[in-house]
Design a protein around this motif. Structure first.
Motif, PDB file in Angstrom:
ATOM      1  N   LEU A  36      -4.201  -1.507  -0.163  1.00 43.83           N
ATOM      2  CA  LEU A  36      -2.880  -1.926  -0.612  1.00 43.83           C
ATOM      3  C   LEU A  36      -1.808  -1.099   0.082  1.00 43.83           C
ATOM      4  N   MET A  37      -0.769  -1.778   0.579  1.00 44.94           N
ATOM      5  CA  MET A  37       0.370  -1.092   1.187  1.00 44.94           C
ATOM      6  C   MET A  37       1.433  -0.952   0.097  1.00 44.94           C
ATOM      7  N   THR A  38       1.683   0.277  -0.336  1.00 40.74           N
ATOM      8  CA  THR A  38       2.494   0.502  -1.534  1.00 40.74           C
ATOM      9  C   THR A  38       3.993   0.571  -1.275  1.00 40.74           C
ATOM     10  N   VAL A  39       4.410   0.606  -0.015  1.00 45.90           N
ATOM     11  CA  VAL A  39       5.841   0.619   0.294  1.00 45.90           C
ATOM     12  C   VAL A  39       6.330  -0.813   0.431  1.00 45.90           C
ATOM     13  N   GLY A  40       7.476  -1.094  -0.158  1.00 51.19           N
ATOM     14  CA  GLY A  40       8.019  -2.445  -0.109  1.00 51.19           C
ATOM     15  C   GLY A  40       8.072  -3.051  -1.497  1.00 51.19           C
ATOM     16  N   LEU A  41       9.101  -3.843  -1.727  1.00 50.41           N
ATOM     17  CA  LEU A  41       9.296  -4.449  -3.034  1.00 50.41           C
ATOM     18  C   LEU A  41       8.954  -5.936  -2.989  1.00 50.41           C
ATOM     19  N   GLN A  42       8.556  -6.463  -4.094  1.00 50.99           N
ATOM     20  CA  GLN A  42       8.349  -7.882  -4.375  1.00 50.99           C
ATOM     21  C   GLN A  42       6.966  -8.403  -4.019  1.00 50.99           C
ATOM     22  N   LYS A 117       4.129   4.223  12.172  1.00 55.15           N
ATOM     23  CA  LYS A 117       4.662   4.639  10.877  1.00 55.15           C
ATOM     24  C   LYS A 117       6.115   4.199  10.748  1.00 55.15           C
ATOM     25  N   THR A 118       6.523   3.920   9.511  1.00 50.90           N
ATOM     26  CA  THR A 118       7.933   3.647   9.266  1.00 50.90           C
ATOM     27  C   THR A 118       8.676   4.981   9.208  1.00 50.90           C
ATOM     28  N   ARG A 124      12.237  10.801   7.968  1.00 52.44           N
ATOM     29  CA  ARG A 124      13.288  11.250   8.877  1.00 52.44           C
ATOM     30  C   ARG A 124      14.085  10.059   9.391  1.00 52.44           C
ATOM     31  N   ALA A 125      15.216  10.368  10.011  1.00 50.69           N
ATOM     32  CA  ALA A 125      16.033   9.340  10.648  1.00 50.69           C
ATOM     33  C   ALA A 125      15.638   9.222  12.115  1.00 50.69           C
ATOM     34  N   LEU A 210       7.894   2.701  13.966  1.00 50.41           N
ATOM     35  CA  LEU A 210       7.735   3.312  15.286  1.00 50.41           C
ATOM     36  C   LEU A 210       6.255   3.237  15.624  1.00 50.41           C
ATOM     37  N   GLY A 211       5.907   2.357  16.565  1.00 51.27           N
ATOM     38  CA  GLY A 211       4.512   2.164  16.917  1.00 51.27           C
ATOM     39  C   GLY A 211       3.942   3.351  17.675  1.00 51.27           C
ATOM     40  N   GLU A 212       2.628   3.439  17.687  1.00 44.54           N
ATOM     41  CA  GLU A 212       1.970   4.505  18.438  1.00 44.54           C
ATOM     42  C   GLU A 212       2.249   4.386  19.929  1.00 44.54           C
ATOM     43  N   ASN A 213       2.684   3.188  20.342  1.00 45.65           N
ATOM     44  CA  ASN A 213       3.056   2.954  21.738  1.00 45.65           C
ATOM     45  C   ASN A 213       4.530   3.267  21.991  1.00 45.65           C
ATOM     46  N   SER A 214       5.191   3.899  20.992  1.00 48.42           N
ATOM     47  CA  SER A 214       6.619   4.266  21.048  1.00 48.42           C
ATOM     48  C   SER A 214       7.542   3.054  21.014  1.00 48.42           C
TER      49      SER A 214
END
Length: 321
Positions: A36-42, A117-118, A124-125, A210-214
């Protein structure tokens, strides 16, 4: 945790069986792992791994009707056709993007899984290089000619009066004063003079990968609408670029410069209105988190994050000018 997310579906059956059937209907291969991906609503989002690869199964919330789900898919198609970096959608064995699991009645789509990762995950920004890439994607998005049917987005700045009516009884005195001041700032904006366009509407830390491929990927177009163009940049300034150090005024300036450098256009009225609109976006983040927690009953961890971030950001933003 899983049970609270499953309530979003109005489904109390075996979700593992639904996943197995989905893997079969989309020809994804033999299921090896699901999470389960717990980030995100709805919605109810699952990261699955099969012998053929990694995917995301997005099972749509009980709050979404057929028209809303189709709207979502058409928007993703428009974004992909415009060259926006977004995970590709897969078709089921019938050649359809949307699949309804007959035993459960649940509707879903399947997307490629992006390894990365998001910015919420990284806490971070974006740095200057990453912001440049995000701005380039934002310009592509704002140039999309597709006009989706209107969808009410409770978090969008144009709905600030509606939101205040929903949450004012849950706010403490400081919160009410902050919200009322933001309302007065919104009322002073020349809304009718602000150019509108297609906006993703939610370019925040949880929706930029930000993908692992940048590579940068923009996800979750659920609340895309035709809105004032500054809505996009205001949300980016208020949330995505927040690093707990840079004041909102500085963040707005960075987003504005990156957007213009990427080929975006802003009128004189937009340039003059952007900061005040961004403060209103912070106010919506603050009030929206209260709405999710106390009106809708959402218990996801990120709600507490938005509540704290919104209050502090609003106090700072209203005091900068």
């Amino acid at each position: 945790m899983t049970d609270s997310f499953q309530k979003r579906l109005n489904f109390d059956g075996n979700i593992d069986e639904v996943i197995e059937r989905a893997a079969n209907n989309y020809s994804l291969g033999n299921l090896k792992h699901s999470e389960l991906m717990t980030v995100g609503l709805q919605d109810y989002n699952l990261h699955i791994i099969t012998n053929q690869g990694e995917y995301v199964i997005k099972v749509f919330s009980k709050l979404r009707n057929v028209e809303n789900i189709r709207r979502y898919v058409e928007i993703i198609k428009a974004a992909l056709n415009a060259g926006v970096h977004h995970p590709s959608m897969l078709k089921d064995m019938k050649g359809e993007f949307i699949h309804t699991d007959e035993p459960s009645g649940l509707s879903m789509i399947v997307l490629e899984y992006i390894r990365g990762k998001t910015f919420y995950d990284m806490d971070r920004a974006p740095n200057s290089k990453e912001l440049k890439l995000i701005a380039a994607e934002t310009v592509k998005i704002n140039k999309i000619k597709f006009k989706p049917s209107y969808l009410f987005d409770s978090w969008a700045v144009p709905n600030i009066h509606w939101m205040y009516k929903q949450v004012n009884k849950f706010l403490d005195d400081e919160g009410k004063n902050l919200a009322k001041t933001a309302l007065s700032w919104y009322e002073a904006l020349p809304i009718k003079l602000l150019p509108t366009c297609f906006v993703q509407g939610d370019i925040i830390k949880t929706n930029v990968v930000l993908g692992e491929n940048s590579q940068i990927y923009i996800i979750d177009f659920a609340v895309s609408n035709i809105y004032p163009r500054v809505q996009e940049l205001a949300v980016m300034s208020s949330n995505l670029m927040d690093n707990k150090k840079a004041p909102l005024l500085r963040r707005v300036e960075r987003v504005k410069q990156a957007y213009l450098a990427a080929g975006g256009e802003l009128t004189e009225v937009e340039l003059k209105s952007l900061y005040n609109y961004a403060v209103c976006a912070v106010a919506m983040e603050f009030m929206g988190s209260y709405h999710e927690r106390y009106v809708i009953g959402e218990t996801a961890d990120e709600i507490s994050y938005w509540m704290q971030l919104g209050r502090q950001g609003l106090k700072e933003g209203l005091g900068e000018k």
